[in-house]
Structure formats: structure tokens, C-alpha cells
Design a protein around this motif. Structure first.
Motif: not given
Lengths: 336, 336
Positions: B278-299
Motif C-alpha cells: 500500500a502507498a505509505p499514506d494509506v498503510a495506517d488506514e489498511v492496518l486499522k481496517l484489518w485490525q477491526s476485523l475478527p481475523d485481522g487483529d494480528g495485522a
């Protein structure tokens, strides 16, 4: 140390050797611009006025190569034929190869070349693939699985539900060639003969029938042979399928081997034939159409549907009748 | 005499026993109205405003069942995941089963049930299938091959060609669980642990990224693991992939087993993770999105792309650097 004349487990591990084998054996011989090994999933272009149809088949034939074909051409034609008899023009294939450690690389290349040629001849593209390597003793050299995507005219439909009492049964050529060719190619039998597998795409035989009104149903008689297709029709319709022994085309050498070894040709696999059910008034038209095509010169009208209880009845040469039961024992395992 | 507790060659011959096994084992448990075993090829309904995508995979994992999954759930999720990381919502699957003579029928039924459950959970239909039976000693109990068809938004495209210098690398959860779970389930190792395979559909993790501008590329790290995906990115872009050892999530028991047996976790297969660029400026957004999902808490954000010569560089815990070479030896064959 890698032995590069044989497939090794490292060819299946996702790393360098796998990448090289895929590039050098598969991509180079398939030579298809539609195959992009860097994609996880491949986009397809499908016209919206046609109905996409899908089918899938696995192939475990032994031996891998036999007169008239090999597991590669079989895996392409077998799947193409399931599309063709459904009225769908084959477009794209996916390919899985499960390779046994120790398979000769030269053999694998011959088979991939043959597969690629069969695909080219039929005008289909191998668009996606996967390879796995299993340890020595865990596979029969090579297993293939293909999935085919084809396009069917939206207006056309064939189906067992359209079959009627009085319909004629036709076959596009002699039966049993594939079964006997593969059997003779097995080392266990010390016989050799002029029998070649009929392995071929039936697209040219099947698709023109789309234009013939009154064609009800088509199927390619593979595992279980003509008798098994007849049973599928009889079971689905509760009509009897009456087959005429004298009309069913069987090549002399196939008949001889069957008599010698006690096989019933009606249960032997074909890999390039079509069985069609057609209204009686168009049966001759279908027969003429087939007989005008290179692979259809042996086509014949072999029977008819009649009121009954879903049996398959063979009218024998001497005027008697024999019930053809649903196949139970396997005369020739691993024929496809 | 048929032994109906085990699969026999007659279950693969095209006749009665095969028909019964398909009906009783496959159709009844798949319980899917979309599966019509009387069709040679199955018509599909595809909306014209989406791009159909296709992918295929074979599965030869040993043992057939392991903590967290089995070859059935793996065959469904593995193929679904190739669609999902390509941005395609999975719709339909085809299934090939190559069964070894002697496989316990009860085991086959457990696996088909698990496969059916995985398909239901992911909302996909098994629309076509084929079974073959190979003789005892010619297969590892069961091999499966699945082909998946999915639908992708026409406007969306991801690809290695969109990856740029400075992009961030992210992973949706801890790596190596599947590899270690399967390895521990093999009898040869007298270890047992709390490690379960991560085998799961990544659709919920992958598809929402379609809406995030700046996501360049996704892949599920299966055979060859994270290091192999990193190599694919590095090779295609000629950029270096720099991974930070301290940021890459590895569960403690996985790390312990790796240390004990000398495995490198970066090469171990996952079956429910996504690697995204991901582009550096959206990496945190992707991370937050994943971490909000059941299978993404370890992202985690685990690295970045940088100018270089297409190498994969691991920045180690103690501040050093280690080149992660392309995989050659296979640490764990038949992991999927």
C-alpha cells in the motif's frame, strides 16, 4: 544436488525450482499469451449474449502415454467434450498437475506439448494452472485436472428432460477404441494391435447439432461407455433404451480383443465420440451431417427410446434380447 | 463383495457404485441446489457489469486432517483466497477428487462435510465435480483440485505493476501457523502443541481493500510463505523489499518449534493471511481496517519497498541485515 532429468519434491515447493519448472515446462510449451503465471486469478472476457458453462474432470489414466493419445491430450479433450456435448463452444481451460517425484522430465515435457497441441487445435486457452509434486509412491506419475469454460447460445437448450418416446439414438463413430488402446498399452498384457485411442475434441461433431431442431440430448460416452450413457437416459426418462447389436459400430480388432479377454464393448470408454438422442424425423439429417465430417464417417443410428421401465435392452444379432445392467465391476480401471 | 466402509476401485468406474458414492457422499453433504450431477457442463449466471476471474489449485496436504482444518476446507479456502486477493468476490467452485482405494469412507465424509461448510461460510457454490479412484499405493488418500470463479468490479485493478518505491508492506496476521500445524500433525514428529492452521477464507480481509485508494497489490502467502511473496514483488519491480524482523508477527509456539527444528518462519505457508502493498499514506488506514476485523487483529506493517536490485532484505532484531534468498530446499513438502 538436483537431478534435473527427473521431477523432485523441490519442484513443488513454491520456490525457485518450481518457478523454473513452470516457466520452462508449462509456460514455454503452452506458449499462450493468455497464461500469466504472476496472477492469482485471471480476468475473463465473456460476451453477455452467451451463456457461460463450466465443467471439470480429473485424469489418472495408466499408462500416461498410449497409442492415439496421452494424459495431456486426454485432459484437454475430455473437458472440451463435456462442454461441446452441452452445446458450449470451449473457450478457456484451467490445469492442475499433480506430479509424482521421479517422473522423467522428458516425459512431462512430451505430455505438456501434447496438451498444448490439443488446446491449440481446439482453439482454447489454458488461462490458469497449478502444479504440486507428491513423493515417490504417492502418485501414478502424473494426475491432471482440468476445468473448462465454454459459451453456449442463450436460445439453445438440450437436456434429458426433452427426450421423448420414439426418439432415435445415434453414435458418431465406433465404440471402445480408447478403452482397448489403453488396456493394450499396459505392460500386463502382452498384446499389441492396431487399435488407437479415439481421443479427440468432439466440438466439430457436437456444435453443428445446435442448429438441428429435434436434437434432444448429447453425451460423450467415457467411463462406463455406451451402456452407461444409455442407463443415464433410461433412468432419467423411465423409457427403455433399445439398442441394436448389429447397428452399433465396433472395430474388428476391438471386437477381437473383447472376445479374447471377455470384455463387453458396450461398457468400454470412448474419448472422441458423441451419443445423441434425436427426434426420429431428424435422425437421418444428424447422421448425414456427422458422416460428412472427418471424425464422423463411422456414425450410425443404433437404437431408439420406447415405453418401458427404464431398462437398457440390447437386441442381439440372433434376434434375442439381453438386458444391459448398470455397470458394477470395473472391467478397466483408470481408463481416463 | 463390496466393503462399503472403504473406497474401492469400483467407486471410480462410472457405474452404480460411483453414482451412489457421488450421491451419498458428495451431493448429500454439499446440499447445494446449484450442483446438478446430471449435467456435463453447468450454465452460470454472471452479471455483465463485473469482470469474471478464474483461478485453480490442487491440494495434496499430508495428513488429510490437521488442527484447524483439513484438505477439504483447505481446497475451498485456498482457491477462494486466490480470488479474494485479486479483488474478486468468490461465486462458484468446481471440485475434483482423486481418491485412493482403501480410504475410509468415514474420513471422506468428514472431509466433504468440512469442504461443504467452508463453501457455505464463504457463500460459494460447488457447481460441478468429478471423482476418480486410483489403486492402493497410487495416491495419498485423497487429492483435491478446485477451480474458482469470482466477480471483480470493472473499475478496480491491483497489480505488481502498480507497486512503487516507498510503498509499505503489510500482513493481516501472524505467519507460519498452517505450516507448523500441519508439520506437527504428521506422525513423524512426536510434538504436539497449541498451533492450529490459520486455514480460512480471506475474503473479509481482502475485498474491503478494494475501496482503499492506494492499495497496490495483494497476495496470500501459501507455499514458500512470506519470503516467497516478497521475492515475487522484488523480482517484478526490481525494488528491494525490506522486512523488519521485529515487526513480523509470529506466534510464540510457532517461533519455538522453528527454533527447535531449524525452520525459518518466513518460508512457512499460511492459509488465511493476506500480504498487501500500500502507498505509505494509506498503510495506517489498511492496518486499522484489518485490525477491526475478527481475523485481522494480528495485522502489522512489516516493511517497505526501496530502491535496490530486487533483493529481499531482513532487518534483524539486533540491527543487522540478512538476505532472504529465493526458496530452494523444501522445508515442509506437501503443506497444501
Amino acid at each position: 544436488m538436483m537431478d534435473d532429468r527427473h521431477v523432485s519434491l523441490a519442484h513443488g515447493n513454491g520456490g525457485r525450482f518450481m518457478r523454473e519448472m513452470i516457466e520452462e515446462v508449462f509456460v514455454s510449451h503452452l506458449g499462450d499469451s493468455a497464461l500469466d503465471v504472476h496472477l492469482d486469478a485471471v480476468p475473463l472476457t465473456l460476451p453477455s449474449d452467451k451463456v457461460p458453462c463450466i465443467t471439470t474432470d480429473a485424469f489418472t489414466v495408466q499408462p500416461l502415454e498410449f497409442p492415439g493419445g496421452d494424459i495431456g491430450s486426454l485432459a484437454v479433450n475430455g473437458t472440451i467434450n463435456d462442454l461441446a456435448v452441452s452445446g458450449a463452444a470451449p473457450q478457456a481451460l484451467t490445469l492442475n498437475a499433480i506430479i509424482e517425484e521421479g517422473l522423467e522430465m522428458a516425459c512431462l515435457i512430451r505430455i505438456v506439448k501434447s496438451l498444448a497441441e490439443a488446446a491449440r487445435n481446439a482453439g482454447v486457452h489454458v488461462v490458469a494452472g497449478d502444479t504440486k509434486v507428491v513423493p515417490r509412491g504417492h502418485g501414478g506419475g502424473l494426475y491432471l485436472a482440468t476445468t473448462g469454460l465454454g459459451l453456449r447460445d442463450a436460445t439453445w437448450r438440450l437436456g434429458l428432460d426433452r427426450v421423448e418416446d420414439g426418439d432415435a439414438l445415434l453414435v458418431s463413430g465406433p465404440i471402445g477404441d480408447h478403452g482397448i488402446a489403453v488396456m493394450l498399452a499396459r505392460e500386463a498384457f502382452d498384446l499389441s494391435g492396431p487399435v488407437r485411442s479415439d481421443c479427440a475434441a468432439v466440438t466439430p461433431l457436437a456444435l453443428p447439432l445446435a442448429k438441428v431442431d429435434g436434437v434432444r440430448f448429447m453425451r460423450d460416452p467415457t467411463r462406463g461407455g455406451l451402456a452407461t450413457v444409455a442407463h443415464e437416459i433410461a433412468t432419467a426418462t423411465s423409457l427403455n433404451v433399445r439398442l441394436s447389436e448389429t447397428q452399433i459400430p465396433v472395430r474388428d480388432p476391438v471386437r477381437s480383443v473383447c472376445e479374447m479377454l471377455g470384455y463387453d464393448p458396450y461398457y468400454l470408454a470412448c474419448e472422441g465420440r458423441v451419443v445423441a438422442v434425436a427426434a426420429p424425423d431428424v435422425a437421418d439429417e444428424v447422421l448425414k451431417l456427422w458422416q460428412s465430417l472427418p471424425d464422423g464417417d463411422g456414425a450410425a443410428r443404433i437404437g431408439a427410446l420406447s415405453q418401458g421401465a427404464g431398462h437398457v435392452v440390447l437386441e442381439t444379432e440372433i434376434g434375442g434380447e439381453r438386458l444391459l445392467e448398470e455397470l458394477e465391476d470395473d472391467p478397466l480401471p483408470r481408463i481416463c
